[in-house]
Scaffold this motif. Structure first.
Motif, PDB file in Angstrom:
ATOM      1  N   LYS A   1       0.818  -1.216   0.000  1.00 50.69           N
ATOM      2  CA  LYS A   1       0.000   0.000   0.000  1.00 50.69           C
ATOM      3  C   LYS A   1       0.850   1.264   0.000  1.00 50.69           C
ATOM      4  N   GLY A   2       2.176   1.080   0.014  1.00 47.64           N
ATOM      5  CA  GLY A   2       3.057   2.239   0.014  1.00 47.64           C
ATOM      6  C   GLY A   2       3.363   2.791   1.381  1.00 47.64           C
ATOM      7  N   GLU A   3       2.978   2.074   2.434  1.00 46.61           N
ATOM      8  CA  GLU A   3       3.234   2.538   3.794  1.00 46.61           C
ATOM      9  C   GLU A   3       4.659   2.195   4.223  1.00 46.61           C
ATOM     10  N   ASN A   4       5.195   2.998   5.118  1.00 47.49           N
ATOM     11  CA  ASN A   4       6.502   2.698   5.689  1.00 47.49           C
ATOM     12  C   ASN A   4       6.378   1.582   6.710  1.00 47.49           C
ATOM     13  N   ILE A   5       7.301   0.637   6.679  1.00 49.75           N
ATOM     14  CA  ILE A   5       7.276  -0.479   7.621  1.00 49.75           C
ATOM     15  C   ILE A   5       8.615  -0.570   8.332  1.00 49.75           C
ATOM     16  N   PRO A   6       8.629  -1.081   9.567  1.00 48.81           N
ATOM     17  CA  PRO A   6       9.891  -1.156  10.323  1.00 48.81           C
ATOM     18  C   PRO A   6      10.889  -2.096   9.663  1.00 48.81           C
ATOM     19  N   LYS A   7      12.169  -1.799   9.862  1.00 47.63           N
ATOM     20  CA  LYS A   7      13.217  -2.623   9.254  1.00 47.63           C
ATOM     21  C   LYS A   7      13.447  -3.916  10.009  1.00 47.63           C
ATOM     22  N   HIS A   8      13.159  -3.920  11.296  1.00 48.75           N
ATOM     23  CA  HIS A   8      13.375  -5.159  12.053  1.00 48.75           C
ATOM     24  C   HIS A   8      12.293  -5.302  13.109  1.00 48.75           C
ATOM     25  N   THR A   9      11.600  -6.418  13.070  1.00 47.96           N
ATOM     26  CA  THR A   9      10.551  -6.717  14.040  1.00 47.96           C
ATOM     27  C   THR A   9      10.905  -8.008  14.766  1.00 47.96           C
ATOM     28  N   PHE A  10      11.029  -7.931  16.091  1.00 48.15           N
ATOM     29  CA  PHE A  10      11.342  -9.109  16.885  1.00 48.15           C
ATOM     30  C   PHE A  10      10.052  -9.752  17.389  1.00 48.15           C
ATOM     31  N   ILE A  11      10.006 -11.069  17.338  1.00 49.40           N
ATOM     32  CA  ILE A  11       8.863 -11.847  17.808  1.00 49.40           C
ATOM     33  C   ILE A  11       9.262 -12.584  19.086  1.00 49.40           C
ATOM     34  N   ASP A  12       8.352 -12.630  20.054  1.00 62.31           N
ATOM     35  CA  ASP A  12       8.632 -13.300  21.325  1.00 62.31           C
ATOM     36  C   ASP A  12       8.881 -14.802  21.131  1.00 62.31           C
ATOM     37  N   PHE A  13       9.600 -15.382  22.073  1.00 62.93           N
ATOM     38  CA  PHE A  13       9.908 -16.811  22.061  1.00 62.93           C
ATOM     39  C   PHE A  13       9.560 -17.390  23.425  1.00 62.93           C
ATOM     40  N   THR A  14       9.606 -18.721  23.522  1.00 57.56           N
ATOM     41  CA  THR A  14       9.307 -19.399  24.786  1.00 57.56           C
ATOM     42  C   THR A  14      10.355 -20.475  25.057  1.00 57.56           C
ATOM     43  N   LEU A  15      10.819 -20.550  26.288  1.00 56.34           N
ATOM     44  CA  LEU A  15      11.712 -21.638  26.698  1.00 56.34           C
ATOM     45  C   LEU A  15      10.855 -22.812  27.150  1.00 56.34           C
ATOM     46  N   ILE A  16      10.943 -23.915  26.427  1.00 60.80           N
ATOM     47  CA  ILE A  16      10.177 -25.120  26.749  1.00 60.80           C
ATOM     48  C   ILE A  16      11.104 -26.109  27.459  1.00 60.80           C
ATOM     49  N   LYS A  17      10.739 -26.497  28.662  1.00 64.32           N
ATOM     50  CA  LYS A  17      11.572 -27.414  29.443  1.00 64.32           C
ATOM     51  C   LYS A  17      11.150 -28.847  29.165  1.00 64.32           C
ATOM     52  N   GLY A  18      12.059 -29.612  28.555  1.00 64.03           N
ATOM     53  CA  GLY A  18      11.808 -31.014  28.279  1.00 64.03           C
ATOM     54  C   GLY A  18      12.550 -31.907  29.257  1.00 64.03           C
ATOM     55  N   LYS A  19      12.825 -33.126  28.830  1.00 65.76           N
ATOM     56  CA  LYS A  19      13.510 -34.077  29.703  1.00 65.76           C
ATOM     57  C   LYS A  19      14.939 -34.335  29.252  1.00 65.76           C
ATOM     58  N   SER A  20      15.536 -33.343  28.577  1.00 65.62           N
ATOM     59  CA  SER A  20      16.924 -33.491  28.135  1.00 65.62           C
ATOM     60  C   SER A  20      17.877 -32.726  29.043  1.00 65.62           C
ATOM     61  N   THR A  21      17.364 -32.213  30.179  1.00 62.73           N
ATOM     62  CA  THR A  21      18.204 -31.449  31.098  1.00 62.73           C
ATOM     63  C   THR A  21      17.930 -31.864  32.535  1.00 62.73           C
ATOM     64  N   MET A  22      18.981 -31.751  33.362  1.00 64.07           N
ATOM     65  CA  MET A  22      18.803 -31.985  34.793  1.00 64.07           C
ATOM     66  C   MET A  22      19.946 -31.298  35.538  1.00 64.07           C
ATOM     67  N   GLU A  23      19.802 -31.178  36.865  1.00 61.07           N
ATOM     68  CA  GLU A  23      20.797 -30.465  37.662  1.00 61.07           C
ATOM     69  C   GLU A  23      22.150 -31.183  37.606  1.00 61.07           C
ATOM     70  N   LYS A  24      23.217 -30.414  37.664  1.00 63.55           N
ATOM     71  CA  LYS A  24      24.570 -30.946  37.504  1.00 63.55           C
ATOM     72  C   LYS A  24      24.945 -31.955  38.570  1.00 63.55           C
ATOM     73  N   GLN A  25      24.455 -31.761  39.798  1.00 65.79           N
ATOM     74  CA  GLN A  25      24.869 -32.694  40.841  1.00 65.79           C
ATOM     75  C   GLN A  25      24.421 -34.123  40.570  1.00 65.79           C
ATOM     76  N   ASN A  26      23.436 -34.269  39.646  1.00 61.96           N
ATOM     77  CA  ASN A  26      22.978 -35.604  39.279  1.00 61.96           C
ATOM     78  C   ASN A  26      23.666 -36.141  38.043  1.00 61.96           C
ATOM     79  N   VAL A  27      24.591 -35.319  37.471  1.00 62.00           N
ATOM     80  CA  VAL A  27      25.318 -35.736  36.264  1.00 62.00           C
ATOM     81  C   VAL A  27      26.525 -36.544  36.648  1.00 62.00           C
ATOM     82  N   THR A  28      26.714 -37.651  35.993  1.00 59.59           N
ATOM     83  CA  THR A  28      27.804 -38.553  36.357  1.00 59.59           C
ATOM     84  C   THR A  28      28.995 -38.438  35.432  1.00 59.59           C
ATOM     85  N   ALA A  29      28.850 -37.692  34.313  1.00 63.20           N
ATOM     86  CA  ALA A  29      29.976 -37.584  33.360  1.00 63.20           C
ATOM     87  C   ALA A  29      31.082 -36.730  33.946  1.00 63.20           C
TER      88      ALA A  29
END
Length: 377
Positions: A349-377
């Motif tokens: 339509k000939g309108e000015n638009i922003p050069k950069h638009t950031f979209i929100d994200f979400t941190l999804i906690k799965g079962k691929s992480t756990m506290e270090k004290q339980n890590v045996t490596a």
């Protein structure tokens, strides 16, 4: 053929006027009210009201609402002719150029772009490039020559930009980039704030007690998404006052898809990296399919996730990774796709638009992480 949703709303209002249920001067339901009643988007209800106004059935007054202009019998044949002409006049042809898409990332994005185009009465062409810059160049030339009026592009990036894309930017051709942007090039782009997302992933691992965190990705040269993810990783370390071991960063991975020799090359490189860095207790992986390669390498080395190593990544299909998903950053593909089309429509339509638009994200906690004290490596 199914009746378009906006036409159903048009029919409903015009019938109410014809039957006298809505009389001269009375207020017509608002865009929001119609959207809720018919379970459609406000884009759809707005289009119906706009058409009613253009056909002199209602008057739209800014800040007040829509009101019946006069009682009149609406001839259905005439109405459909008006709608047809209006559709023909307003309909636009646009195209989406994308490397590829699947349920890890891209599928929801493409669906949303298609659905939003329908709301705007636009016809959409989709071209996949397979990550090949020559295919991207050919797609741009073919589609512009075909007569598309605007482009949404998920660009291939590297140390050298696509010359056809640069030409479009210099011509001010209506286009919007998604997922990434071109440094120094004034093209509008819609993407995740990858620096903040990477910083949040790193801080999450810190909160679990991990300090020796590795970062795996393709080369960041010329790729804004990866450059920003690398920056976020470094910033998180800096803010924590923890010294980052430079050996914990692997940049020479290649493939973002599990295919042929490229995937095997990455798999072997990751195995060697694990052997060379025994102090690492957690990994941040830039892309989902590289996270799969890491998971396979760890399994083949007799290690378990998350018991021995925590792994986080960007994007992940639902119900993947066997029993549960990776802990990951979920990009908002729905909002990204909708915003890209919205901006393209404004550009057309000939309108000015922003050069950069950031979209929100979400941190999804799965079962691929756990506290270090339980890590045996």
């Amino acid at each position: 053929m199914n009746t378009p949703l906006y036409e159903k709303i048009y029919d409903f209002i015009s019938e109410q006027i014809k039957l006298g249920h809505l009389k001269y001067g009375e207020r017509v339901p608002s865009e929001k009210e119609l959207a809720e009643e018919f379970n459609v988007s406000r884009i759809t209800s707005k289009k119906a009201l706009d058409l009613l106004s253009q056909n002199k059935l209602i008057e739209r007054i800014r800040g007040k609402g829509s009101f019946v202009m006069k009682n009149q019998t609406v001839n259905k044949e005439e109405r459909q002719t008006d709608l047809h002409h209006q559709d023909a006049k307003d309909s636009k042809l646009i195209a989406l150029i994308i490397q590829d898409f699947d349920d890890a990332f891209g599928l929801k994005l493409v669906k949303t772009i298609e659905e939003t185009c329908l709301h705007y009465n636009c016809n959409l062409i989709i071209r996949r490039t397979g990550g090949q810059i020559i295919e991207e160049e050919n797609a741009i030339k073919d589609l512009v020559n075909f007569g598309v009026e605007g482009l949404i592009i998920f660009p291939i990036q590297g140390e050298h930009y696509n010359t056809e894309l640069l030409k479009l930017v210099l011509m001010d051709f209506p286009l919007v980039l998604v997922d990434r942007y071109l440094r120094g090039i004034p093209a509008s782009a819609v993407s995740t704030n990858n620096q903040s997302a990477s910083e949040e992933l790193t801080n999450y691992l810190f909160s679990l007690g991990h300090k020796d965190v590795a970062f795996l990705s393709p080369s960041p040269k010329g790729i804004s998404t990866i450059e920003e993810r690398v920056q976020g990783f470094h910033i998180a370390y800096s803010k924590q006052g923890i010294k980052l071991n430079p050996n914990f960063i692997l940049y020479d991975l290649i493939s973002s898809l599990p295919q042929n020799d490229l995937y095997d090359y990455d798999y072997q490189g990751i195995k060697s990296f694990i052997d060379d860095n025994p102090d690492v207790t957690a990994f941040i992986v830039c892309e989902y399919y590289l996270a799969l390669a890491l998971n396979k390498a760890l399994n083949d080395l007799g290690k378990k996730v998350p018991e021995d190593y925590s792994v986080v990544c960007f994007d992940c299909p639902e119900n993947s990774f066997g029993r549960a998903s990776f802990t990951h950053i979920r990009q908002n593909e729905l909002e990204m796709g909708k915003k890209a089309v919205d901006l393209l429509m404004k550009h057309l339509k000939g309108e000015n638009i922003p050069k950069h638009t950031f979209i929100d994200f979400t941190l999804i906690k799965g079962k691929s992480t756990m506290e270090k004290q339980n890590v045996t490596a």
